[in-house]
Design a protein around this motif. Structure first.
Motif, PDB file in Angstrom:
ATOM      1  N   VAL A  49      -1.787 -13.830   7.852  1.00 33.86           N
ATOM      2  CA  VAL A  49      -2.632 -14.298   6.751  1.00 33.86           C
ATOM      3  C   VAL A  49      -3.236 -13.086   6.046  1.00 33.86           C
ATOM      4  CG1 VAL A  49      -4.628 -15.694   6.109  1.00 33.86           C
ATOM      5  CG2 VAL A  49      -3.168 -16.407   8.020  1.00 33.86           C
ATOM      6  N   LYS A  50      -2.833 -12.853   4.817  1.00 35.19           N
ATOM      7  CA  LYS A  50      -3.311 -11.689   4.076  1.00 35.19           C
ATOM      8  C   LYS A  50      -4.828 -11.740   3.918  1.00 35.19           C
ATOM      9  CE  LYS A  50      -2.616  -9.092  -0.181  1.00 35.19           C
ATOM     10  NZ  LYS A  50      -2.107  -9.112  -1.563  1.00 35.19           N
ATOM     11  N   ASP A  51      -5.485 -10.604   4.160  1.00 34.06           N
ATOM     12  CA  ASP A  51      -6.941 -10.452   4.052  1.00 34.06           C
ATOM     13  C   ASP A  51      -7.695 -11.262   5.107  1.00 34.06           C
ATOM     14  OD1 ASP A  51      -6.669  -8.729   1.858  1.00 34.06           O
ATOM     15  OD2 ASP A  51      -6.605 -10.417   0.454  1.00 34.06           O
ATOM     16  N   GLY A  52      -6.985 -11.758   6.102  1.00 32.25           N
ATOM     17  CA  GLY A  52      -7.647 -12.456   7.200  1.00 32.25           C
ATOM     18  C   GLY A  52      -7.799 -11.532   8.399  1.00 32.25           C
ATOM     19  N   LYS A  53      -8.525 -11.994   9.400  1.00 32.07           N
ATOM     20  CA  LYS A  53      -8.691 -11.236  10.634  1.00 32.07           C
ATOM     21  C   LYS A  53      -8.462 -12.159  11.822  1.00 32.07           C
ATOM     22  CE  LYS A  53     -11.914  -7.745   8.875  1.00 32.07           C
ATOM     23  NZ  LYS A  53     -13.265  -7.146   9.017  1.00 32.07           N
ATOM     24  N   ALA A  54      -7.970 -11.575  12.902  1.00 29.58           N
ATOM     25  CA  ALA A  54      -7.732 -12.346  14.124  1.00 29.58           C
ATOM     26  C   ALA A  54      -8.480 -11.683  15.274  1.00 29.58           C
ATOM     27  CB  ALA A  54      -6.240 -12.411  14.431  1.00 29.58           C
TER      28      ALA A  54
END
Length: 455
Positions: A49-54
């Motif tokens: 997911v672009k610009d997401g964080k996990a």
């Protein structure tokens, strides 16, 4: 669209490599970026997911069992064969100006053999971003720079004798192909055991400074396809104090010695200084840029080809892009990026989505790595716990996908993990509104990995 789809992702991948190389040249230890197996909790940029964080957490296995995170119903052993769609494979070659019609002629191997190589992970097809539509066959190799404890010289294989008594001069560092389930550590140990009859415990490896180099050559087996040998050069030293063991490998007197493998091939070795080895044309160093320009190749059907394919097979294309279904453009983009694939079985067209799940454990701490949260680009969060995973491309071996999850998604050094060759498999049919008129099949491959103690 077409082979240009996904170009942003490929460009971004190259930029990230260049940034890592720049940091390395400034003396910033990039290895620390791959140390998440040592952190109880960590957060990384979401690679899906672009610009997401996990966010991930090493969770005690009792808790994992309690939460039933590893309960996979009806799981069986993964099928040994996983044949590629030859028609789609051929189309990929043609789109990159490779003529598969000259395969299988004379000494050349057939297209089926190239597809089998890619399926088993013996090689992979990648795009060389330096040139337009240049598709290359990539073979991963591990090479040892094995030295005595004082580091004064290194081991060179200078001759090989076959079981039928034929001989050839080799003059090279000892090395071999890297198996898809292996990391450089495992391949290095296999070289010692199988090619040199050495116990890996005799040797100390330095995986913090592995050199990487790429060598291009035209392929005789597959005409028109450039083969890139992607080498990892591993520094290591013979550190055993046992005199009898040292004598078997010509130490400390630096004498020549030989070893015979299980197939009856005998390799002859000598100890040379770096200067002596280079004088004999042994390749020791990486020349030129360290930055690889190889990226994942686009595959699948562009929008127009997809339209024709569906119409030819009696699918009503007017249903796409209506009432919540995917448009043909979106569908094509998924296919080209390898997120889904089309497969025809008994006249029925299936949309296949395949995911590799990586169960990563640390037996020393009795912990399993779990993704515990996600931050979406709009700032919203979700906290559903799950096993790390990624979609597997049709041209990607299952173990290479697992290694990609390790390095790219989890930012864990692959040399810190042993991947099991036992693979679990689940398959379920799903009705999906996304692909009208098409049956959707969802596959999971469950692969286990274990953190190597002390890594």
């Amino acid at each position: 669209a077409g082979v240009n789809d996904g170009i942003k992702e490929r460009r971004q991948e190259l930029i990230q490599r260049m940034n890592r190389e720049a940091e390395s040249r400034k003396g910033i230890a990039t290895k620390r970026q791959l140390q998440n197996h040592k952190h109880k909790q960590f957060v990384v940029a979401d690679k899906i997911v672009k610009d997401g964080k996990a966010s991930y957490e090493w969770m005690f296995q009792d808790q994992v069992k309690k939460d039933k995170l590893l309960d996979f119903e009806n799981m069986s052993d993964a099928p040994k064969d996983d044949p590629m769609d030859l028609a789609m494979f051929r189309k990929t070659l043609v789109e990159h100006n490779i003529d598969p019609n000259i395969f299988g002629v004379g000494k050349a191997k057939g297209i089926e053999q190239l597809a089998k190589e890619v399926e088993t992970g013996a090689s992979r097809l990648m795009l060389d971003a330096q040139q337009h539509k240049k598709l290359v066959r990539v073979v991963d190799i591990v090479v040892l720079k094995l030295r005595p404890a004082d580091g004064s010289c290194l081991l060179v294989e200078f001759k090989e004798k076959f079981p039928d008594e034929r001989e050839r001069e080799t003059m090279r560092l000892p090395g071999t192909k890297k198996e898809p389930h292996e990391n450089a550590r495992q391949t290095s140990e296999r070289i010692l055991k199988e090619m040199m009859n050495m116990d890996p415990s005799m040797v100390t490896f330095d995986f913090s400074s592995v050199e990487r180099q790429e060598e291009e050559t035209d392929s005789i087996s597959f005409p028109g396809v450039t083969t890139v040998y992607r080498k990892e050069l591993v520094e290591c030293k013979v550190t055993t104090p046992d005199k009898a063991t040292l004598q078997q490998v010509g130490l400390p007197g630096l004498s020549q010695w030989h070893a015979t493998d299980a197939q009856g091939n005998t390799k002859f070795f000598m100890w040379l200084t770096d200067t002596e080895a280079e004088a004999k044309k042994v390749k020791l160093k990486v020349h030129g840029s360290h930055i690889s320009t190889l990226v994942r190749a686009p595959i699948g059907l562009d929008e127009e080809a997809l339209r024709e394919y569906l119409k030819t097979n009696g699918i009503d294309i007017n249903q796409f892009g209506q009432n919540g279904t995917k448009s043909l453009k979106e569908f094509s983009s998924e296919l080209i990026k390898g997120e889904t694939r089309l497969l025809q079985v008994d006249g029925e067209i299936l949309v296949i989505t395949e995911v590799v799940m990586l169960i990563l454990t640390n037996s020393a701490n009795k912990e399993t790595l779990i993704q515990v949260g996600q931050v979406w680009p709009d700032g919203k969060t979700s906290t559903q716990a799950r096993i790390p995973g990624a979609k597997r491309r049709p041209d990607e071996n299952q173990f290479l996908c697992a290694r990609r999850i390790l390095k790219r998604q989890l930012e864990i050094d692959e040399n810190a993990v042993r991947i099991s060759q036992d693979v679990g498999y689940l398959e379920e049919d799903r009705s999906s509104k996304s692909y009208p008129g098409l049956k959707t099949v969802y596959r999971k491959r469950v692969i286990k990995g274990e953190v190597i103690p002390g890594a």
